[in-house]
Design a protein around this motif. Structure first.
Motif, PDB file in Angstrom:
ATOM      1  N   GLY A  31       0.853  -1.257   0.079  1.00  0.00           N
ATOM      2  CA  GLY A  31       0.026  -0.065  -0.004  1.00  0.00           C
ATOM      3  C   GLY A  31       0.850   1.131   0.024  1.00  0.00           C
ATOM      4  N   GLY A  32       2.084   1.271   0.174  1.00  0.00           N
ATOM      5  CA  GLY A  32       2.973   2.253  -0.046  1.00  0.00           C
ATOM      6  C   GLY A  32       3.357   2.837   1.478  1.00  0.00           C
ATOM      7  N   PRO A  33       4.258   4.135   1.566  1.00  0.00           N
ATOM      8  CA  PRO A  33       4.744   4.734   0.565  1.00  0.00           C
ATOM      9  C   PRO A  33       5.925   3.791   0.070  1.00  0.00           C
ATOM     10  N   THR A  34       6.245   4.257  -1.205  1.00  0.00           N
ATOM     11  CA  THR A  34       7.526   3.683  -1.649  1.00  0.00           C
ATOM     12  C   THR A  34       9.075   4.673  -1.422  1.00  0.00           C
ATOM     13  N   CYS A  35       9.902   4.287  -0.927  1.00  0.00           N
ATOM     14  CA  CYS A  35      10.952   4.773  -0.637  1.00  0.00           C
ATOM     15  C   CYS A  35      12.240   4.459  -1.542  1.00  0.00           C
ATOM     16  N   PHE A  36      13.064   4.932  -2.204  1.00  0.00           N
ATOM     17  CA  PHE A  36      14.384   4.723  -2.817  1.00  0.00           C
ATOM     18  C   PHE A  36      15.437   5.431  -2.203  1.00  0.00           C
ATOM     19  N   ARG A  37      16.212   4.371  -1.547  1.00  0.00           N
ATOM     20  CA  ARG A  37      17.503   5.146  -0.762  1.00  0.00           C
ATOM     21  C   ARG A  37      18.748   5.012  -1.506  1.00  0.00           C
ATOM     22  N   LEU A  38      19.586   6.037  -1.580  1.00  0.00           N
ATOM     23  CA  LEU A  38      20.813   6.085  -2.147  1.00  0.00           C
ATOM     24  C   LEU A  38      21.880   6.444  -1.071  1.00  0.00           C
TER      25      LEU A  38
END
Length: 424
Positions: free
Chosen positions: A410-417
């Motif tokens: 259901g999210g949220p979607t987090c991309f981590r660099l």
């Protein structure tokens, strides 16, 4: 190298030969010795029982019997030697002094009969036979080891030599062949198959590198011509403010194309050297990408938000073209899949950055697959080829960075660099 030789296939094969022969020989020798002892005791018990009957008849006929070896009397009486009185009926092997005796005890009609036989010399012979068996077992192990050595020399050594040549293949000239050094048997067939596969891949890789180099060289020429045309246009006549702004935008786009091209060439060469690239901090790169994406996010009905977390006074810097490519693809991915009305949040620190959207999320089983080439979500657009996150992954691998995704149902979607440590 020493560790590899210690656990080489040849040594393992020799060890297996020796262990199998040792275990097999010891098992056969042990079972044979056990069976012979049981058979001997059964036969001796029967034979000495018959001998007791013969001695009884001999004594009944007035014979002297077996003085000192044959005794008759009530069980436990003084007629029997003191050390033999507690024996129950049956067959026994006993040491008396330095001699080994076989003893048979028989009870009949309240009488006990006891017969003794001296088997010392026979047991010495049996011990000698056991020693011969052990020596034969040792010879069998030695023979097995020699057989293992011969097998290793004839079969395993060529395999080990082929494995060593395969390991060193990358250092040989292109289109080198290994099969010429091996006979036309199964090992030679493996070597020929390896040659065909490796050389085919080598030629394909060479064609790809040449194509990448040619494209990079040919694209630089029109880009340089476009930049020169912009300079001439600015010098020949004064431009209005709007026209000058558009010209600057064109020049910036061409420079960005050049840097992106350099990035793709670096990845194609398999190198991580970025000494010729301009460097910037993560915060500077995020601000730059934010300015280019904020207007589009608002047009899509998203609520963008940027957070700078406090950090060091002098943050580390990284290759700016690579940061642009990574952050730009992460932002484009979020804008495409977030959906109208979603929130778009970017957080940035000294060595890390996060791009988070409140869209539908990424299923857990796709967290690794989304970084593969040509992988697209459930709502791909026409211009989405599924290469953006794959390119992000390859850049991170080349620079020692880490890219990860966190997306609960259901999210949220987090991309981590994570960019630490920095490669200057």
């Amino acid at each position: 190298m020493r560790e590899g030789r210690r656990h080489s296939l040849g040594r393992r094969l020799i060890l297996i030969y020796g262990l199998v022969s040792l275990l097999t020989g010891a098992l056969v020798l042990g079972l044979s010795n056990f069976s012979l002892n049981r058979l001997e005791m059964s036969l001796q018990e029967i034979d000495m029982g018959i001998a007791i009957e013969r001695v009884r008849e001999e004594v009944a006929n007035g014979g002297e019997g077996r003085p000192g070896r044959f005794f008759v009397g009530a069980p436990g009486s003084q007629r029997f030697p003191a050390d033999l009185r507690p024996l129950a009926p049956g067959f026994y092997k006993l040491m008396r002094g330095q001699r080994l005796w076989h003893v048979r005890v028989l009870d009949e009609d309240n009488q006990r009969f006891l017969l003794m036989r001296d088997y010392t010399d026979y047991e010495h012979t049996q011990t000698t036979l056991v020693m011969v068996g052990l020596i034969s077992l040792g010879g069998l192990v030695v023979l097995a080891v020699l057989l293992g050595l011969v097998t290793t020399r004839r079969l395993v050594r060529p395999i080990e030599r082929l494995a060593a040549r395969m390991t060193m293949r990358a250092s040989l000239p292109p289109c080198s062949r290994l099969a010429t050094d091996f006979p036309a048997n199964e090992i030679g067939t493996v070597a020929r198959a390896f040659d065909e596969t490796y050389n085919h891949l080598e030629l394909a890789l060479q064609r790809e590198r040449l194509f990448t180099a040619d494209v990079g060289h040919e694209l630089r020429t029109p880009m340089m011509a476009a930049l020169s045309a912009c300079e001439v246009l600015r010098d020949e006549e004064p431009l209005s403010a709007p026209a000058d702004a558009q010209l600057q935008r064109i020049e910036a786009s061409i420079q960005d194309m050049r840097q992106r091209l350099d990035t793709y060439l670096m990845l194609a060469r398999g190198e991580g050297d970025c000494l010729g690239f301009p460097h910037a901090s993560l915060a500077q790169a995020v601000d730059e990408q934010w300015q280019g994406s904020c207007e589009r996010a608002q047009r899509l009905g998203l609520a963008p938000r940027l957070e700078h977390l406090p950090g060091a006074t002098t943050p580390p810097t990284y290759p700016l073209p690579l940061l642009r490519t990574v952050l730009g693809n992460l932002l484009r991915n979020a804008l495409q899949y977030a959906g109208t009305g979603s929130e778009l949040l970017i957080r940035v620190g000294d060595t890390w950055a996060e791009v988070q959207d409140s869209g539908p999320g990424v299923p857990a089983h796709q967290h690794e697959a989304i970084f593969l080439p040509f992988t697209r979500g459930t709502q791909p657009s026409v211009d989405n080829l599924g290469l953006g996150l794959s390119l992000v992954k390859r850049i991170c691998l080349s620079q020692g960075w880490a890219i990860s995704v966190l997306s609960p149902p259901g999210g949220p979607t987090c991309f981590r660099l994570d960019c630490a440590p920095a490669l200057q």
